[in-house]
Design a protein around this motif. Structure first.
Motif, PDB file in Angstrom:
ATOM      1  N   PRO A 161     -36.576 -54.873  33.352  1.00  0.00           N
ATOM      2  CA  PRO A 161     -35.100 -53.710  34.231  1.00  0.00           C
ATOM      3  C   PRO A 161     -35.899 -54.770  35.520  1.00  0.00           C
ATOM      4  O   PRO A 161     -34.260 -55.290  35.985  1.00  0.00           O
ATOM      5  N   GLU A 162     -36.608 -54.612  36.058  1.00  0.00           N
ATOM      6  CA  GLU A 162     -36.212 -54.740  37.432  1.00  0.00           C
ATOM      7  C   GLU A 162     -36.068 -56.395  37.579  1.00  0.00           C
ATOM      8  O   GLU A 162     -34.973 -57.166  38.509  1.00  0.00           O
ATOM      9  N   ALA A 163     -35.973 -57.788  36.815  1.00  0.00           N
ATOM     10  CA  ALA A 163     -35.433 -58.896  36.758  1.00  0.00           C
ATOM     11  C   ALA A 163     -34.295 -58.597  36.346  1.00  0.00           C
ATOM     12  O   ALA A 163     -33.590 -60.039  36.720  1.00  0.00           O
ATOM     13  N   TRP A 164     -33.817 -58.032  35.411  1.00  0.00           N
ATOM     14  CA  TRP A 164     -32.659 -57.957  35.244  1.00  0.00           C
ATOM     15  C   TRP A 164     -31.895 -57.735  36.235  1.00  0.00           C
ATOM     16  O   TRP A 164     -30.373 -57.831  36.336  1.00  0.00           O
ATOM     17  N   GLU A 165     -32.306 -56.208  37.076  1.00  0.00           N
ATOM     18  CA  GLU A 165     -31.521 -56.358  38.522  1.00  0.00           C
ATOM     19  C   GLU A 165     -31.593 -57.228  39.553  1.00  0.00           C
ATOM     20  O   GLU A 165     -30.558 -57.068  39.762  1.00  0.00           O
ATOM     21  N   ARG A 166     -32.323 -57.990  39.549  1.00  0.00           N
ATOM     22  CA  ARG A 166     -32.537 -59.101  40.487  1.00  0.00           C
ATOM     23  C   ARG A 166     -30.901 -59.979  40.092  1.00  0.00           C
ATOM     24  O   ARG A 166     -30.650 -60.843  40.984  1.00  0.00           O
ATOM     25  N   TYR A 167     -31.393 -60.109  38.717  1.00  0.00           N
ATOM     26  CA  TYR A 167     -30.419 -61.466  38.659  1.00  0.00           C
ATOM     27  C   TYR A 167     -29.094 -61.015  38.299  1.00  0.00           C
ATOM     28  O   TYR A 167     -27.749 -61.942  39.140  1.00  0.00           O
ATOM     29  N   ARG A 168     -28.669 -59.573  38.179  1.00  0.00           N
ATOM     30  CA  ARG A 168     -27.574 -59.146  38.095  1.00  0.00           C
ATOM     31  C   ARG A 168     -26.492 -59.285  39.733  1.00  0.00           C
ATOM     32  O   ARG A 168     -25.355 -59.725  39.480  1.00  0.00           O
ATOM     33  N   THR A 169     -27.548 -59.032  40.521  1.00  0.00           N
ATOM     34  CA  THR A 169     -27.191 -58.745  41.589  1.00  0.00           C
ATOM     35  C   THR A 169     -26.899 -59.981  42.312  1.00  0.00           C
ATOM     36  O   THR A 169     -25.731 -60.039  42.646  1.00  0.00           O
ATOM     37  N   GLY A 170     -27.776 -61.126  41.783  1.00  0.00           N
ATOM     38  CA  GLY A 170     -27.698 -61.972  41.940  1.00  0.00           C
ATOM     39  C   GLY A 170     -26.035 -62.876  41.683  1.00  0.00           C
ATOM     40  O   GLY A 170     -25.556 -64.343  42.295  1.00  0.00           O
ATOM     41  N   ILE A 171     -25.897 -62.778  40.476  1.00  0.00           N
ATOM     42  CA  ILE A 171     -25.112 -63.204  40.080  1.00  0.00           C
ATOM     43  C   ILE A 171     -23.564 -62.619  40.352  1.00  0.00           C
ATOM     44  O   ILE A 171     -22.687 -63.008  40.551  1.00  0.00           O
ATOM     45  N   GLN A 172     -23.764 -60.896  40.869  1.00  0.00           N
ATOM     46  CA  GLN A 172     -22.724 -60.853  41.661  1.00  0.00           C
ATOM     47  C   GLN A 172     -22.182 -61.468  43.072  1.00  0.00           C
ATOM     48  O   GLN A 172     -21.417 -61.795  43.744  1.00  0.00           O
ATOM     49  N   GLN A 173     -23.422 -61.552  43.641  1.00  0.00           N
ATOM     50  CA  GLN A 173     -23.169 -61.860  45.190  1.00  0.00           C
ATOM     51  C   GLN A 173     -22.755 -63.804  45.230  1.00  0.00           C
ATOM     52  O   GLN A 173     -22.068 -64.339  45.621  1.00  0.00           O
ATOM     53  N   LEU A 174     -23.093 -64.366  43.801  1.00  0.00           N
ATOM     54  CA  LEU A 174     -22.499 -65.502  43.532  1.00  0.00           C
ATOM     55  C   LEU A 174     -20.626 -65.606  43.508  1.00  0.00           C
ATOM     56  O   LEU A 174     -20.273 -65.947  43.712  1.00  0.00           O
TER      57      LEU A 174
ATOM     58  N   THR B   8     -16.234 -68.174  34.496  1.00  0.00           N
ATOM     59  CA  THR B   8     -16.631 -66.718  34.062  1.00  0.00           C
ATOM     60  C   THR B   8     -17.796 -66.887  33.786  1.00  0.00           C
ATOM     61  O   THR B   8     -18.305 -67.086  32.992  1.00  0.00           O
ATOM     62  N   VAL B   9     -18.406 -65.184  33.862  1.00  0.00           N
ATOM     63  CA  VAL B   9     -19.110 -65.183  33.542  1.00  0.00           C
ATOM     64  C   VAL B   9     -19.379 -63.270  33.112  1.00  0.00           C
ATOM     65  O   VAL B   9     -18.562 -62.216  34.395  1.00  0.00           O
ATOM     66  N   HIS B  10     -19.548 -62.834  32.211  1.00  0.00           N
ATOM     67  CA  HIS B  10     -20.155 -61.925  31.587  1.00  0.00           C
ATOM     68  C   HIS B  10     -21.265 -60.656  31.192  1.00  0.00           C
ATOM     69  O   HIS B  10     -21.608 -61.486  30.067  1.00  0.00           O
ATOM     70  N   ALA B  11     -22.042 -60.319  31.730  1.00  0.00           N
ATOM     71  CA  ALA B  11     -23.651 -60.578  32.253  1.00  0.00           C
ATOM     72  C   ALA B  11     -22.912 -59.442  32.308  1.00  0.00           C
ATOM     73  O   ALA B  11     -22.879 -58.254  32.635  1.00  0.00           O
ATOM     74  N   PHE B  12     -24.489 -58.641  30.633  1.00  0.00           N
ATOM     75  CA  PHE B  12     -24.929 -57.242  30.955  1.00  0.00           C
ATOM     76  C   PHE B  12     -25.974 -56.534  29.423  1.00  0.00           C
ATOM     77  O   PHE B  12     -26.022 -57.609  29.125  1.00  0.00           O
ATOM     78  N   ARG B  13     -26.590 -55.801  30.015  1.00  0.00           N
ATOM     79  CA  ARG B  13     -27.404 -55.091  28.970  1.00  0.00           C
ATOM     80  C   ARG B  13     -26.409 -54.266  27.557  1.00  0.00           C
ATOM     81  O   ARG B  13     -25.559 -54.136  27.053  1.00  0.00           O
ATOM     82  N   THR B  14     -27.257 -55.296  26.702  1.00  0.00           N
ATOM     83  CA  THR B  14     -27.024 -54.417  25.714  1.00  0.00           C
ATOM     84  C   THR B  14     -27.679 -53.103  24.822  1.00  0.00           C
ATOM     85  O   THR B  14     -29.038 -52.866  25.447  1.00  0.00           O
TER      86      THR B  14
END
Length: 165
Positions: free
Chosen positions: A121-134, A156-162
């Motif tokens: 979960p911590e890795a996902w949050e870090r990468y999700r935040t990075g994608i948003q910042q990008l 186009t990026v659509h990243a999410f938890r499943t």
């Protein structure tokens, strides 16, 4: 409100309009020229975006004896905020991606990645935040279409938890 936003975002042309108006205001006539559509169609799509609160009137000016209204995209992240219409939004993004891929310049490298992965979960949050910042950084760097010294790019990026398999 969410339904109005989803319906407004449902048309790929309106997503392109939002992107074109991100760096600065445009009129229906300017959008029509850039998108190679009629002024009436550009005005119709612009009204839909305005009714959903995705664009706002930036300025009115007199031009050749007439009045011109120029609109700008309301900055924020309405795409990330959509939850109920994820599948609907994904289809709209896929349509836009297919159209953009047809305009890909083969002389220049791109980036393609895909994954359905299991991460902490911590890795996902870090990468999700990075994608948003990008995404935020790319939007901040955006200039009006065809500005000198710029190149057109598509992202186009659509990243999410499943929920799992």
């Amino acid at each position: 409100m969410a339904d109005d936003v989803l319906r407004a975002l449902a048309h790929p042309l309106r997503l392109r309009m939002l992107n074109l108006m991100w760096p600065g205001p445009l009129s229906a006539a300017e959008l029509a020229r850039e998108l190679a559509i009629s002024h009436a169609l550009a005005s119709q799509h612009l009204r839909r975006l305005a009714n959903a609160g995705l664009v706002e009137l930036a300025e009115e000016r007199t031009l050749r004896g007439g009045h011109e209204r120029r609109y700008r995209t309301v900055h924020g992240s309405p795409l990330s905020d959509q939850r109920e219409g994820t599948a609907f939004l994904a289809e709209t993004l896929a349509h836009g991606l297919r159209e953009r891929a047809g305009r890909r310049d083969p002389r220049h490298p791109g980036v393609t990645t895909d994954g359905e992965l299991w991460v902490a979960p911590e890795a996902w949050e870090r990468y999700r935040t990075g994608i948003q910042q990008l995404g935020d950084a790319l939007h901040e760097a955006a200039r009006p279409a065809r500005s000198p010294g710029t190149v057109p790019v598509a992202v186009t990026v659509h990243a999410f938890r499943t929920t799992g398999p």
